[in-house]
Design a protein around this motif. Structure first.
Motif, mmCIF file in Angstrom:
data_model
loop_
_atom_site.group_PDB
_atom_site.id
_atom_site.type_symbol
_atom_site.label_atom_id
_atom_site.label_comp_id
_atom_site.label_asym_id
_atom_site.label_seq_id
_atom_site.Cartn_x
_atom_site.Cartn_y
_atom_site.Cartn_z
ATOM 1 N N PHE A 99 5.738 19.885 -2.020
ATOM 2 C CA PHE A 99 7.021 19.633 -2.660
ATOM 3 C C PHE A 99 7.033 18.317 -3.410
ATOM 4 O O PHE A 99 7.780 18.158 -4.388
ATOM 5 C CB PHE A 99 8.136 19.634 -1.609
ATOM 6 N N MET A 100 6.176 17.380 -2.988
ATOM 7 C CA MET A 100 6.141 16.090 -3.692
ATOM 8 C C MET A 100 5.776 16.281 -5.152
ATOM 9 O O MET A 100 6.095 15.447 -5.996
ATOM 10 C CB MET A 100 5.124 15.162 -3.026
ATOM 11 N N GLY A 101 5.102 17.396 -5.447
ATOM 12 C CA GLY A 101 4.749 17.657 -6.834
ATOM 13 C C GLY A 101 5.965 17.838 -7.731
ATOM 14 O O GLY A 101 5.865 17.717 -8.954
ATOM 15 N N ILE B 9 12.896 15.604 -10.274
ATOM 16 C CA ILE B 9 14.038 15.332 -9.409
ATOM 17 C C ILE B 9 14.615 13.984 -9.787
ATOM 18 O O ILE B 9 13.907 12.994 -9.844
ATOM 19 C CB ILE B 9 13.605 15.329 -7.931
ATOM 20 N N ASP B 10 15.909 13.972 -10.050
ATOM 21 C CA ASP B 10 16.548 12.728 -10.442
ATOM 22 C C ASP B 10 16.591 11.742 -9.298
ATOM 23 O O ASP B 10 16.401 12.109 -8.156
ATOM 24 C CB ASP B 10 17.987 13.008 -10.923
ATOM 25 N N ASN C 36 8.412 15.927 -7.808
ATOM 26 C CA ASN C 36 9.059 14.631 -7.992
ATOM 27 C C ASN C 36 9.430 14.299 -9.439
ATOM 28 O O ASN C 36 10.517 13.792 -9.676
ATOM 29 C CB ASN C 36 8.172 13.526 -7.408
ATOM 30 N N PRO C 37 8.582 14.596 -10.420
ATOM 31 C CA PRO C 37 8.944 14.213 -11.789
ATOM 32 C C PRO C 37 10.238 14.864 -12.274
ATOM 33 O O PRO C 37 10.867 14.373 -13.200
ATOM 34 C CB PRO C 37 7.768 14.721 -12.631
ATOM 35 N N ILE D 233 6.170 9.549 -0.851
ATOM 36 C CA ILE D 233 5.115 9.841 -1.812
ATOM 37 C C ILE D 233 4.078 8.715 -1.808
ATOM 38 O O ILE D 233 2.881 8.951 -2.000
ATOM 39 C CB ILE D 233 5.700 10.029 -3.219
ATOM 40 N N TYR E 271 13.857 21.267 4.154
ATOM 41 C CA TYR E 271 13.137 20.185 3.501
ATOM 42 C C TYR E 271 14.069 19.375 2.627
ATOM 43 O O TYR E 271 14.042 18.157 2.589
ATOM 44 C CB TYR E 271 11.954 20.693 2.666
ATOM 45 N N LEU E 272 14.936 20.109 1.930
ATOM 46 C CA LEU E 272 15.826 19.384 1.045
ATOM 47 C C LEU E 272 16.791 18.529 1.858
ATOM 48 O O LEU E 272 17.052 17.388 1.543
ATOM 49 C CB LEU E 272 16.629 20.377 0.206
ATOM 50 N N ARG F 25 12.882 9.356 4.692
ATOM 51 C CA ARG F 25 14.305 9.470 4.360
ATOM 52 C C ARG F 25 15.157 9.458 5.621
ATOM 53 O O ARG F 25 16.317 9.064 5.600
ATOM 54 C CB ARG F 25 14.557 10.757 3.598
ATOM 55 N N LYS G 203 7.068 8.577 -15.298
ATOM 56 C CA LYS G 203 7.669 9.828 -14.873
ATOM 57 C C LYS G 203 7.387 10.933 -15.874
ATOM 58 O O LYS G 203 7.006 12.043 -15.511
ATOM 59 C CB LYS G 203 9.169 9.636 -14.717
ATOM 60 N N SER H 10 3.884 12.240 -15.860
ATOM 61 C CA SER H 10 3.540 13.187 -14.792
ATOM 62 C C SER H 10 4.088 14.579 -15.070
ATOM 63 O O SER H 10 3.769 15.517 -14.361
ATOM 64 C CB SER H 10 4.039 12.662 -13.463
ATOM 65 N N GLN I 236 3.700 20.348 -10.573
ATOM 66 C CA GLN I 236 4.202 19.492 -11.646
ATOM 67 C C GLN I 236 4.399 20.264 -12.935
ATOM 68 O O GLN I 236 5.004 19.753 -13.873
ATOM 69 C CB GLN I 236 3.218 18.334 -11.895
ATOM 70 N N ILE J 229 17.758 15.112 -4.149
ATOM 71 C CA ILE J 229 16.629 15.432 -3.300
ATOM 72 C C ILE J 229 15.875 16.650 -3.814
ATOM 73 O O ILE J 229 14.755 16.895 -3.451
ATOM 74 C CB ILE J 229 17.092 15.730 -1.859
ATOM 75 N N GLY J 230 16.504 17.422 -4.660
ATOM 76 C CA GLY J 230 15.835 18.645 -5.111
ATOM 77 C C GLY J 230 16.784 19.819 -4.997
ATOM 78 O O GLY J 230 17.789 19.761 -4.314
ATOM 79 N N ILE K 118 1.463 7.252 -8.438
ATOM 80 C CA ILE K 118 1.689 7.088 -9.875
ATOM 81 C C ILE K 118 1.480 8.425 -10.574
ATOM 82 O O ILE K 118 2.234 8.814 -11.463
ATOM 83 C CB ILE K 118 0.725 6.040 -10.469
ATOM 84 N N LEU K 119 0.442 9.167 -10.145
ATOM 85 C CA LEU K 119 0.175 10.446 -10.759
ATOM 86 C C LEU K 119 1.323 11.416 -10.569
ATOM 87 O O LEU K 119 1.515 12.323 -11.374
ATOM 88 C CB LEU K 119 -1.094 11.056 -10.161
ATOM 89 N N LEU K 120 2.076 11.214 -9.504
ATOM 90 C CA LEU K 120 3.204 12.112 -9.264
ATOM 91 C C LEU K 120 4.489 11.587 -9.861
ATOM 92 O O LEU K 120 5.567 12.083 -9.551
ATOM 93 C CB LEU K 120 3.384 12.311 -7.751
ATOM 94 N N GLY K 121 4.374 10.553 -10.680
ATOM 95 C CA GLY K 121 5.551 10.119 -11.427
ATOM 96 C C GLY K 121 6.358 9.030 -10.762
ATOM 97 O O GLY K 121 7.480 8.760 -11.177
ATOM 98 N N LYS L 283 12.643 8.287 -0.529
ATOM 99 C CA LYS L 283 11.809 9.453 -0.826
ATOM 100 C C LYS L 283 10.527 9.012 -1.522
ATOM 101 O O LYS L 283 9.485 9.648 -1.390
ATOM 102 C CB LYS L 283 12.565 10.461 -1.684
#
Lengths: 350, 258, 357
Positions: B98-100, B105-106, B102-103, C240, C16-17, C300, B72, B75, B155, B110-111, C249-252, C236
């Motif tokens: 939005f997936m970017g 977001i806990d 991710n690092p 990804i 989205y959220l 989700r 995490k 990234s 990111q 959800i964000g 993996i690249l996105l964490g 979620k």
């Protein structure tokens, strides 16, 4: 336009290729579950007797009176029935010129009948699920009920193979064996008598066969009269596993009718799985099962009459599963369970 | 910020892919990786981003071994625009970009609106705001590339790796992407590492060029130093003419037609 | 000017959220589930008039003893556990079906993919066919055997595909196929060599809710509730994961944890569900497809929606299975296969139009 036509013709071609195979499927159809009655004619070329076996119960009582004057009480027949023909369940005519010496009896009922007629030593092979009589223990097993080991059967060099299903009749005949196929009984246990007589004729001990049948029918009549006199109405449910139960047109249903108990599975044909709701709603007075726990430990069945009065029974023997000479034993055993207070009445008549 | 590759060796099934690579990257520079196909450019990028583990050698990010950093956190420092993009077709552009985030977001969240703001900024930068509701199956290759870049930019990492970002783009989009990278370097101090085939564009946009030949670091330095006749003939096996572009003092590399 | 655009963007994409509409749909489907369950309880092979039904339930709530104890037993000891079990199993199948589809990135994945089904079948067949009694004290050994068989097979597939600290999904799939094949062969062998016992085995193989009890429902819930919560919290990451393992993996995303966790959770839920009722097919395949057609592929929401749709489908299938023949019953698996097949074909044809529109 031509493209459409071509693709249409192509599809037609594929379909017609497929349809070539359909007749094979149709011809391979097993006739296990039709309810057609086998017609059996035993004709005698000496014209001594012509017997037509039909569904009338008690038929043999008449014939026995007809011929008893000629017979003596020795095991072997003085009057020679041979040769005669039996038309089996596939419509084939099987000729018997003399008693067979090496029989593969791929049927528990036939095996028991042969043993009861005193000719057990002629049996050289049978299937895996035969457990009675004890003398049959050493007979070679040549397969399960539905998968015969044809090579082994050929190896035993039998002069008669008896089967209860037509599954392998073709294969056995191709191997040059003499095959008698009598479809297993689905209902109407009066035919048991017919088969005992048939074996009597084949093995040349018709007398003994008639003795057995007389006894069978006598005991049957006794039960019938006793039950009628008792005039008690009860309902019964039989669980043969996973709540599958015999409905109309089964051997068991006929037995229940004879014993004057109402089968709660009266609205199904053949064997079917009965819903628990129906069982609870119809509240049987007694329950026959293979494993008491499935009934007694089911919380939905706690209030059923049979469970409350502790009338959940396991049959003491498998006599009712085999349409042979012991069948009447099974009926008597069941009668004792159904009418426990009147046990003496049933025992007395034996 | 310093990213170091020390003594990196990579072999795969007894085949030597990279040998003895030593590189150093710092903030606010664009570094171009050039070399023939199969010279190891993608492998270097994969080693830096952690997908590929080197057979020997270490990668240090601010003097910390990159293997010790969790996936995490990694990234958050390194973002990648991969060469092959296989995005699932039934997501929308906004979903993917939005997936970017991710690092950041806990696990059970959800964000936040802040994430949405950042996503908006990124999409504005890559000019894809109008596409945000479209499905991936409905956009063109060039737009897809920009979505991919936006996802990586989301990111907010100080290091941005791009594996052949211009190979499948038309000229306009090539320039757009490269201009964007330049802006990122100047305005946001991002360290950009990308592999390229076009040497002229490389000279225009890159501060440094790393030339690879057969998995070995052939040469590295400024474009003027690296892009010479001998080097190009040595590494690529072709003869070229090199002239100077008077407008921005960059080099124009013209292959000689046989 | 720019700021206003940004605000509009954020407002419109708050979806989205937290997609309000999808959440409303989930609530609506839950209500639909309740209604269908209620109706299911009213219908059965024994005809109980609705008024009597309401009286009986009313009395139960108040604690009165009902004079009509037969109906009382039928409703509370047979129908309600049955509808509940069908709902819970359908829920598990829909959940693990959609999870596997997301994990393997293949819309044809179903809950039985990696050996869960064949392992359970083998375990159950061994118990039925062998001299082991069906009950050991209070414990019913049949579901236990099925569960153990199921878990052992999945573990075997898992161990085979677990190389150098990472789980390879394609290997897992192939190992699952091979193990399924072997288990199936052994099961068939056992069935062949013990003819009298074939009927209960076949009945189990096709799945049925005939002997559903409240204890079964509770036991299955023990597996499903934690699995569901676990999978939902990872959902979620499944989104990804659709980009590919490397990209994720690249996105964490810690892809190894996600894969392992999801496989274990989904397999446990399926094994738990299947042990009590046998193999019921198609539900785990159809429910996610239906949901995907209407609501899209955001995992989700796909996972909870598939679970609820699965529950609804199975309750309906069970209703058909126990009423269509009158006094006797069809195995539920037969109904799902019979209806599921053509339904699936229908979805496939319709899906093509949808895709290229």
């Amino acid at each position: 336009m031509t493209v459409l036509l071509i693709s249409f013709l192509k599809t037609l071609l594929y379909f017609s290729l497929f349809m070539i195979f359909i007749p094979f499927f149709v011809s391979c159809n097993f006739e296990e579950h039709t309810d057609k009655e086998p017609n059996k004619y035993i004709t005698d070329s000496l014209s001594l007797k012509t017997k037509v076996i039909n569904e009338e119960p008690g038929f043999f009582q008449e014939t026995i009176s007809e011929v008893s004057g000629e017979e003596s009480t020795v095991q072997e027949e003085i009057v020679n029935l041979y040769p005669f023909e039996i038309i089996d369940s596939s419509g084939e005519s099987i000729e018997f010129k003399k008693p067979p010496d090496r029989i593969v009896a791929f049927d528990a009922a036939a095996l028991e009948t042969i043993f009861t007629l005193g000719k057990g030593e002629k049996i050289v092979g049978t299937h895996d699920f035969v457990s009675y009589p004890p003398e049959a223990e050493n007979i070679i097993r040549v397969g399960g009920a539905f998968n015969m080991n044809i090579e082994a059967i050929i190896g035993l060099n039998p002069d008669l193979v008896f089967v209860f299903s037509d599954q392998n009749v073709g294969n056995l005949k191709n191997a040059g064996l003499k095959v008698l196929y009598i479809k297993s009984l689905n209902n109407d246990f009066s035919k048991i008598s017919d088969e005992i007589i048939m074996w009597g004729m084949i093995l040349n001990v018709e007398n003994k066969a008639k003795e057995i049948v007389l006894d069978f029918e006598k005991r049957l009549n006794n039960i019938e009269t006793t039950v009628k006199n008792l005039n008690i109405n009860q309902t019964i449910f039989q669980d043969v596993g996973d709540l599958w139960s015999p409905g109309r047109n089964t051997l068991m249903d006929d037995v229940f009718a004879l014993l004057n108990v109402s089968n709660i599975a009266l609205d199904v044909d053949g064997y079917a799985q009965i819903s628990r709701e129906i069982i609870v709603d119809r509240n049987p007075d007694l329950i026959i099962t293979l494993d008491r726990d499935t009934i007694t430990k089911d919380p939905a069945f706690n209030e059923i009459s049979a469970v409350q009065k502790n009338r959940v029974y396991i049959l003491p023997s498998n006599a009712l599963s085999i349409g042979g000479p012991r069948f009447i034993n099974g009926i008597e055993e069941l009668a004792l369970l159904i009418y426990p207070e009147n046990a003496d009445l049933f025992l007395k008549n034996n | 910020m310093v990213l170091e590759l020390k003594n990196i060796n990579l072999s795969y099934h007894d085949k030597l892919i990279l040998s003895d690579i030593n590189l150093k990257f710092s903030k606010g520079e664009i570094v171009g990786l050039v070399g023939q196909n199969g010279s190891g450019k993608t492998s270097i990028i994969n080693i830096i981003n952690g997908i590929q583990k080197p057979s020997s050698g270490i990668i240090l990010y601010n003097d910390k071994n990159i293997n010790r950093i969790s996936i995490k956190n990694r990234s958050k420092f390194i973002s990648v625009v991969p060469q092959k993009i296989n995005f699932p077709l039934d997501y929308r552009v906004i979903d993917l970009v939005f997936m970017g985030r991710n690092p950041y977001i806990d696990f059970f969240h959800i964000g936040t609106n802040k994430d949405l703001e950042i996503t908006y900024d990124v999409m504005k930068m890559t000019n894809i705001v109008e596409l945000s509701e479209k499905l991936i199956s409905d956009i063109s290759g060039g737009e897809l590339q920009r979505v991919s870049i936006a996802m990586a930019l989301n990111q907010r990492a100080p290091v941005l790796l791009l594996d052949e970002p211009t190979s499948n783009l038309d000229l306009v989009h090539q320039i757009l992407v490269l201009n964007l990278l330049k802006k990122l370097k100047t305005n946001h101090n991002i360290c950009v590492l990308l592999s390229m085939h076009d040497l002229t564009l490389a000279s225009k946009y890159c501060d440094r060029i790393v030339m690879l030949k057969n998995g070995v670091l052939f040469s590295e330095g400024s474009p003027e130093d690296i892009l010479t006749h001998q080097n190009i003939e040595n590494v690529f096996g072709i003869r070229v003419r090199i002239t100077n572009d008077p407008l921005d003092n960059s080099l124009i590399v013209i292959p000689e037609v046989m | 000017m720019i700021n206003i655009n940004k605000k509009i963007f954020i407002q419109s994409n708050k979806n989205y959220l937290y997609d309000k509409f999808k959440v409303y749909w989930i609530i609506f489907l839950c209500l639909l589930l309740l209604i269908i369950s209620g109706i299911s309880v009213c219908i059965g092979s024994v005809n109980i008039p609705v008024l009597d039904l309401i009286n009986i339930i009313y009395d139960k709530i108040l604690g009165n003893i009902n004079p009509n104890s037969n109906f009382d037993v039928i409703i509370f000891k047979i129908r309600i556990p049955r509808v509940l079990l069908a709902g819970v199993v359908g829920f598990a199948l829909g959940m693990s079906g959609s999870t596997y589809q997301g994990l393997f990135r293949n819309n044809l994945a179903d809950p039985y993919l990696i050996g869960v089904a064949s392992g359970a079948a083998l375990g159950a067949t061994i118990i039925i066919v062998s001299p082991i009694p069906l009950y050991f004290g209070v414990i019913n050994l049949l579901p236990l055997g099925a569960f153990l068989g199921s878990i052992l097979c999945v573990m075997l597939a898992y161990l085979i595909s677990y190389q150098s600290d990472s789980l390879t999904l394609t290997t897992l799939l192939l190992a699952g196929i091979a193990i399924s094949s072997v288990c199936g062969a052994i099961t068939a062998l056992l069935m062949l060599s013990s003819d009298p016992n074939i009927r209960p085995v076949l009945s189990w193989l096709f799945g049925s809710f005939t002997s559903a009890r409240m204890e079964h429902v509770l036991l299955v819930l023990i597996y499903i509730i934690p699995s569901f919560l676990f999978i939902l919290s990872f959902s979620k990451f499944i989104n990804i994961l659709q980009l590919g393992e490397d990209h994720a993996i690249l996105l964490g995303v810690n892809v190894e944890y996600v894969k392992k966790g999801l496989i274990i959770a989904a397999s446990l839920a399926t094994a738990g569900a299947v042990s009590f009722c046998g193999l019921i097919g198609f539900v785990g395949l159809i429910a996610p497809h239906m949901v995907r057609l209407i609501w899209g592929t955001d995992y989700r929401y796909l996972i909870p929606l598939s679970s609820i749709v699965g529950a609804i489908l199975l309750i309906l299938a069970d209703l058909v299975a126990r009423t269509i023949l009158g006094a006797s019953e069809l195995p539920v698996g037969l109904v799902t296969a019979f209806c599921g097949g053509p339904f699936f074909l229908f979805i496939l044809r319709y899906q093509r139009k949808y895709r290229f529109k």
